[in-house]
Design a protein around this motif. Structure first.
Motif, mmCIF file in Angstrom:
data_model
loop_
_atom_site.group_PDB
_atom_site.id
_atom_site.type_symbol
_atom_site.label_atom_id
_atom_site.label_comp_id
_atom_site.label_asym_id
_atom_site.label_seq_id
_atom_site.Cartn_x
_atom_site.Cartn_y
_atom_site.Cartn_z
ATOM 1 N N ALA A 48 0.838 -1.208 0.000
ATOM 2 C CA ALA A 48 0.000 0.000 0.000
ATOM 3 C C ALA A 48 0.870 1.255 0.000
ATOM 4 O O ALA A 48 0.601 2.207 -0.751
ATOM 5 C CB ALA A 48 -0.929 -0.012 1.211
ATOM 6 N N CYS A 51 2.400 1.764 -3.347
ATOM 7 C CA CYS A 51 1.424 2.179 -4.358
ATOM 8 C C CYS A 51 1.021 3.637 -4.183
ATOM 9 O O CYS A 51 0.222 4.156 -4.961
ATOM 10 C CB CYS A 51 0.178 1.296 -4.278
ATOM 11 S SG CYS A 51 0.393 -0.335 -4.997
ATOM 12 N N LEU A 53 -0.295 4.968 -1.219
ATOM 13 C CA LEU A 53 -1.424 5.116 -0.305
ATOM 14 C C LEU A 53 -0.985 5.506 1.107
ATOM 15 O O LEU A 53 -1.661 5.193 2.077
ATOM 16 C CB LEU A 53 -2.222 3.806 -0.245
ATOM 17 C CG LEU A 53 -2.807 3.331 -1.570
ATOM 18 C CD1 LEU A 53 -3.498 1.997 -1.396
ATOM 19 C CD2 LEU A 53 -3.750 4.367 -2.142
ATOM 20 N N PRO A 57 3.012 10.295 -0.713
ATOM 21 C CA PRO A 57 3.119 9.494 -1.941
ATOM 22 C C PRO A 57 4.188 9.965 -2.912
ATOM 23 O O PRO A 57 4.715 9.166 -3.679
ATOM 24 C CB PRO A 57 1.721 9.598 -2.555
ATOM 25 C CG PRO A 57 1.041 10.719 -1.872
ATOM 26 C CD PRO A 57 1.716 10.928 -0.560
ATOM 27 N N THR A 61 6.143 6.362 -3.284
ATOM 28 C CA THR A 61 5.617 5.517 -4.351
ATOM 29 C C THR A 61 6.763 4.878 -5.137
ATOM 30 O O THR A 61 7.684 5.562 -5.569
ATOM 31 C CB THR A 61 4.720 6.336 -5.304
ATOM 32 O OG1 THR A 61 3.652 6.898 -4.549
ATOM 33 C CG2 THR A 61 4.165 5.474 -6.423
ATOM 34 N N SER A 98 -7.627 -4.533 -3.090
ATOM 35 C CA SER A 98 -7.504 -3.071 -2.942
ATOM 36 C C SER A 98 -6.147 -2.571 -3.419
ATOM 37 O O SER A 98 -6.075 -1.561 -4.134
ATOM 38 C CB SER A 98 -7.722 -2.658 -1.493
ATOM 39 O OG SER A 98 -9.050 -2.921 -1.108
ATOM 40 N N VAL A 99 -5.067 -3.264 -3.049
ATOM 41 C CA VAL A 99 -3.749 -2.791 -3.495
ATOM 42 C C VAL A 99 -3.532 -3.078 -4.973
ATOM 43 O O VAL A 99 -2.829 -2.324 -5.644
ATOM 44 C CB VAL A 99 -2.564 -3.313 -2.636
ATOM 45 C CG1 VAL A 99 -2.617 -2.755 -1.235
ATOM 46 C CG2 VAL A 99 -2.468 -4.803 -2.640
ATOM 47 N N ALA A 102 -5.226 -0.190 -6.539
ATOM 48 C CA ALA A 102 -4.420 1.014 -6.300
ATOM 49 C C ALA A 102 -3.208 1.024 -7.216
ATOM 50 O O ALA A 102 -2.823 2.072 -7.742
ATOM 51 C CB ALA A 102 -3.992 1.084 -4.839
ATOM 52 N N GLU A 105 -4.347 2.013 -10.665
ATOM 53 C CA GLU A 105 -4.644 3.445 -10.716
ATOM 54 C C GLU A 105 -3.369 4.299 -10.704
ATOM 55 O O GLU A 105 -3.296 5.319 -11.367
ATOM 56 C CB GLU A 105 -5.527 3.822 -9.526
ATOM 57 C CG GLU A 105 -6.024 5.240 -9.565
ATOM 58 C CD GLU A 105 -6.976 5.533 -8.427
ATOM 59 O OE1 GLU A 105 -6.754 6.550 -7.745
ATOM 60 O OE2 GLU A 105 -7.922 4.754 -8.224
ATOM 61 N N ALA A 106 -2.359 3.861 -9.963
ATOM 62 C CA ALA A 106 -1.121 4.636 -9.843
ATOM 63 C C ALA A 106 -0.209 4.469 -11.048
ATOM 64 O O ALA A 106 0.658 5.300 -11.305
ATOM 65 C CB ALA A 106 -0.366 4.221 -8.583
#
Length: 126
Positions: A48, A51, A53, A57, A61, A98-99, A102, A105-106
Protein backbone atom coordinates in the motif's frame (compact mmCIF):
# COMPACT_ATOMS: atom_id res chain seq x y z
CA UNK A 1 39.84 6.22 47.46
CA UNK A 2 39.07 4.29 44.33
CA UNK A 3 35.76 2.51 43.93
CA UNK A 4 35.59 -0.92 42.47
CA UNK A 5 33.09 -1.09 39.60
CA UNK A 6 30.08 -3.24 40.35
CA UNK A 7 29.58 -6.35 38.25
CA UNK A 8 25.86 -6.31 38.97
CA UNK A 9 23.63 -4.37 36.56
CA UNK A 10 21.74 -1.44 37.96
CA UNK A 11 18.28 -2.32 39.32
CA UNK A 12 16.64 -0.23 36.57
CA UNK A 13 18.34 -2.22 33.82
CA UNK A 14 17.35 -5.49 35.49
CA UNK A 15 13.71 -4.34 35.53
CA UNK A 16 13.90 -3.32 31.87
CA UNK A 17 15.47 -6.63 30.87
CA UNK A 18 12.76 -8.57 32.69
CA UNK A 19 10.00 -6.48 31.10
CA UNK A 20 11.52 -7.04 27.67
CA UNK A 21 11.78 -10.76 28.33
CA UNK A 22 8.15 -10.88 29.47
CA UNK A 23 7.02 -9.01 26.34
CA UNK A 24 8.72 -11.38 23.91
CA UNK A 25 6.52 -14.21 22.74
CA UNK A 26 8.19 -17.49 22.04
CA UNK A 27 7.62 -18.37 18.37
CA UNK A 28 6.65 -21.86 19.51
CA UNK A 29 3.62 -20.34 21.24
CA UNK A 30 2.33 -18.58 18.10
CA UNK A 31 -0.22 -20.38 15.96
CA UNK A 32 0.59 -20.87 12.27
CA UNK A 33 -2.52 -18.92 11.25
CA UNK A 34 -1.24 -15.93 13.20
CA UNK A 35 2.22 -16.12 11.63
CA UNK A 36 0.74 -16.37 8.12
CA UNK A 37 -1.76 -13.56 8.59
CA UNK A 38 0.89 -11.32 10.18
CA UNK A 39 3.21 -11.88 7.22
CA UNK A 40 0.34 -11.06 4.85
CA UNK A 41 -0.50 -7.86 6.73
CA UNK A 42 3.16 -6.76 6.54
CA UNK A 43 3.25 -7.41 2.79
CA UNK A 44 -0.10 -5.67 2.35
CA UNK A 45 1.00 -2.61 4.32
CA UNK A 46 4.27 -2.33 2.44
CA UNK A 47 2.50 -2.72 -0.92
CA UNK A 48 0.00 0.00 0.00
CA UNK A 49 2.82 2.41 0.85
CA UNK A 50 4.66 1.61 -2.38
CA UNK A 51 1.42 2.18 -4.36
CA UNK A 52 1.24 5.69 -2.95
CA UNK A 53 -1.42 5.12 -0.31
CA UNK A 54 0.65 6.61 2.52
CA UNK A 55 1.17 10.07 3.95
CA UNK A 56 3.85 11.12 1.44
CA UNK A 57 3.12 9.49 -1.94
CA UNK A 58 5.54 11.75 -3.80
CA UNK A 59 8.54 10.19 -2.07
CA UNK A 60 7.17 6.76 -1.12
CA UNK A 61 5.62 5.52 -4.35
CA UNK A 62 7.68 2.82 -6.06
CA UNK A 63 5.61 0.69 -8.43
CA UNK A 64 8.44 -1.75 -9.18
CA UNK A 65 8.66 -2.58 -5.46
CA UNK A 66 4.87 -2.61 -5.18
CA UNK A 67 4.62 -5.19 -7.98
CA UNK A 68 7.02 -7.53 -6.15
CA UNK A 69 5.17 -7.16 -2.87
CA UNK A 70 1.75 -7.71 -4.46
CA UNK A 71 2.98 -10.80 -6.31
CA UNK A 72 4.39 -12.24 -3.08
CA UNK A 73 1.20 -11.41 -1.19
CA UNK A 74 -1.04 -12.97 -3.85
CA UNK A 75 1.04 -16.15 -3.89
CA UNK A 76 1.04 -16.43 -0.11
CA UNK A 77 -2.70 -15.83 0.23
CA UNK A 78 -3.49 -18.30 -2.55
CA UNK A 79 -1.24 -20.99 -1.09
CA UNK A 80 -2.30 -20.43 2.52
CA UNK A 81 -6.05 -19.96 2.01
CA UNK A 82 -6.94 -23.63 2.59
CA UNK A 83 -4.92 -23.62 5.81
CA UNK A 84 -6.04 -20.35 7.41
CA UNK A 85 -9.84 -20.65 7.01
CA UNK A 86 -12.16 -18.67 4.82
CA UNK A 87 -12.69 -16.06 7.53
CA UNK A 88 -9.03 -15.00 7.48
CA UNK A 89 -8.50 -15.53 3.75
CA UNK A 90 -11.51 -13.40 2.78
CA UNK A 91 -10.27 -10.25 4.51
CA UNK A 92 -6.75 -10.78 3.14
CA UNK A 93 -8.14 -11.19 -0.38
CA UNK A 94 -10.10 -7.95 0.03
CA UNK A 95 -6.92 -6.13 1.02
CA UNK A 96 -5.02 -7.70 -1.84
CA UNK A 97 -7.69 -6.61 -4.33
CA UNK A 98 -7.50 -3.07 -2.94
CA UNK A 99 -3.75 -2.79 -3.50
CA UNK A 100 -4.04 -4.39 -6.92
CA UNK A 101 -6.57 -1.71 -7.89
CA UNK A 102 -4.42 1.01 -6.30
CA UNK A 103 -1.46 -0.24 -8.33
CA UNK A 104 -3.50 -0.10 -11.53
CA UNK A 105 -4.64 3.44 -10.72
CA UNK A 106 -1.12 4.64 -9.84
CA UNK A 107 0.48 3.11 -12.93
CA UNK A 108 1.06 5.56 -15.80
CA UNK A 109 0.64 2.66 -18.24
CA UNK A 110 -1.75 0.13 -16.69
CA UNK A 111 -1.13 -3.55 -17.29
CA UNK A 112 -3.71 -5.36 -19.42
CA UNK A 113 -6.51 -6.97 -17.41
CA UNK A 114 -5.22 -10.30 -16.12
CA UNK A 115 -1.56 -9.31 -16.42
CA UNK A 116 -1.23 -7.02 -13.39
CA UNK A 117 0.64 -7.87 -10.20
CA UNK A 118 -0.75 -10.94 -8.46
CA UNK A 119 -3.27 -11.66 -11.18
CA UNK A 120 -1.40 -14.83 -12.09
CA UNK A 121 -2.76 -16.23 -8.79
CA UNK A 122 -5.98 -14.27 -8.29
CA UNK A 123 -7.30 -14.00 -11.80
CA UNK A 124 -8.24 -10.69 -13.43
CA UNK A 125 -8.96 -7.75 -11.14
CA UNK A 126 -11.04 -4.81 -12.34
Amino acid sequence: MSETPSTQPAPESQDFAQEAQDAVRDIADVAAVEVITTACVHLLSAAAVKCGLADDPDTQTDLDEARKLINALAGLITAAAPEISDMHARSLRDGLRSVQLAFREASPIPDPIGKGPGEKWTGPVS
